[in-house]
Design an enzyme around this catalytic site. Sequence first.
Site, mmCIF file in Angstrom:
data_model
loop_
_atom_site.group_PDB
_atom_site.id
_atom_site.type_symbol
_atom_site.label_atom_id
_atom_site.label_comp_id
_atom_site.label_asym_id
_atom_site.label_seq_id
_atom_site.Cartn_x
_atom_site.Cartn_y
_atom_site.Cartn_z
ATOM 1 C CE LYS A 164 -28.032 95.480 64.352
ATOM 2 N NZ LYS A 164 -29.084 96.515 64.244
ATOM 3 C CG ASP A 219 -29.748 100.994 65.016
ATOM 4 O OD1 ASP A 219 -29.215 101.299 63.926
ATOM 5 O OD2 ASP A 219 -29.925 99.816 65.368
#
Length: 287
Positions: free
Chosen positions: A68, A104
């Site tokens: 990420k 998220d």
Amino acid sequence: MAESPKAFVTGYPIHHSRSPQIHRYWLDLYKIAGSYEPVETTPQDFPLFIHSLKERGFSGGNVTLPHKGQAYALAEKCDEVASHIGAVNTLWFEDGILHGSNTDAYGFACNLDDFAPDWEKETALVIGAGGASRAVLFALKERGYQQIILVNRTRARADDVAHHFGKGIVVADWQSVNDHIGRAELIINTTSLGMESHSQGQNDNNPEPVINFAAANPDVVVTDIVYIPLMTPFLKQAQKAGLKTVDGIGMLLHQAVPGFERWFGIKPQVTGALRSQILTSMGGEEI
Ligand code: ATR
């Protein structure tokens, strides 16, 4: 005829990822002739993979551990939330440019919208200061939380995160967590281990906090971003104290929505049927 849109999820390893199941469920449901495939890439190969996306015909995809941070560095344009978190989990092409976001925070907020609709209050207690914590903090600030108490085993990490997010975040010592619990209207565990490691592997200099849920505000909502097991020890303890709990699986399902919409053009719904299917595949049970 235009080619069917293709998306990927990449990580190392990738076989644990639930994302193919979620996206394929929606592709079937909405009868979209697209694909979503897992691609395993090592950290060394990841930049090469990203540079080959156009050539391979991908419209975009998801990035999971441990890539990420690299995805954030390699995306040509990142939005505000990705910049705050310093990590990208969703990539897509727009006008030929590779865009990156982190969904998220969105997933976290939508999960609470579903299961604790009046969760937008003022004071929250956040446990943990890693990547997931940053996503939670972004969501809390965006939804109006004025006072966020942040505790982390390694205090310096919490100090860094608080400094990054600025006003409204107060760092407290790991050992003092129970001094703050009564003020919190929302308590979030973002640590990978939750309370699980409490009875094992303790480090004497940094003992695990014992969350005294009995001292919590009876109206508090307690949530955990960990979803394996669905009822984490953290949530179980909160439930035992009679508190409202929200498990973490909804965050996983909702964080997939923005990517699917970008690649396939339809905003998919997170439903009880999808939740049940994913839980069943995990061998879990509905609570
Ligand atoms: P993620 O991206 O999932 O947040 P991370 O960046 O590795 O993962 O962060 C993990 C978080 O869990 C951190 O807050 C970490 O605390 P430290 O900063 O002190 O490492 C926390 N964590 C992991 N194992 C823990 C443990 N045994 N006890 C307490 N906290 C733990």
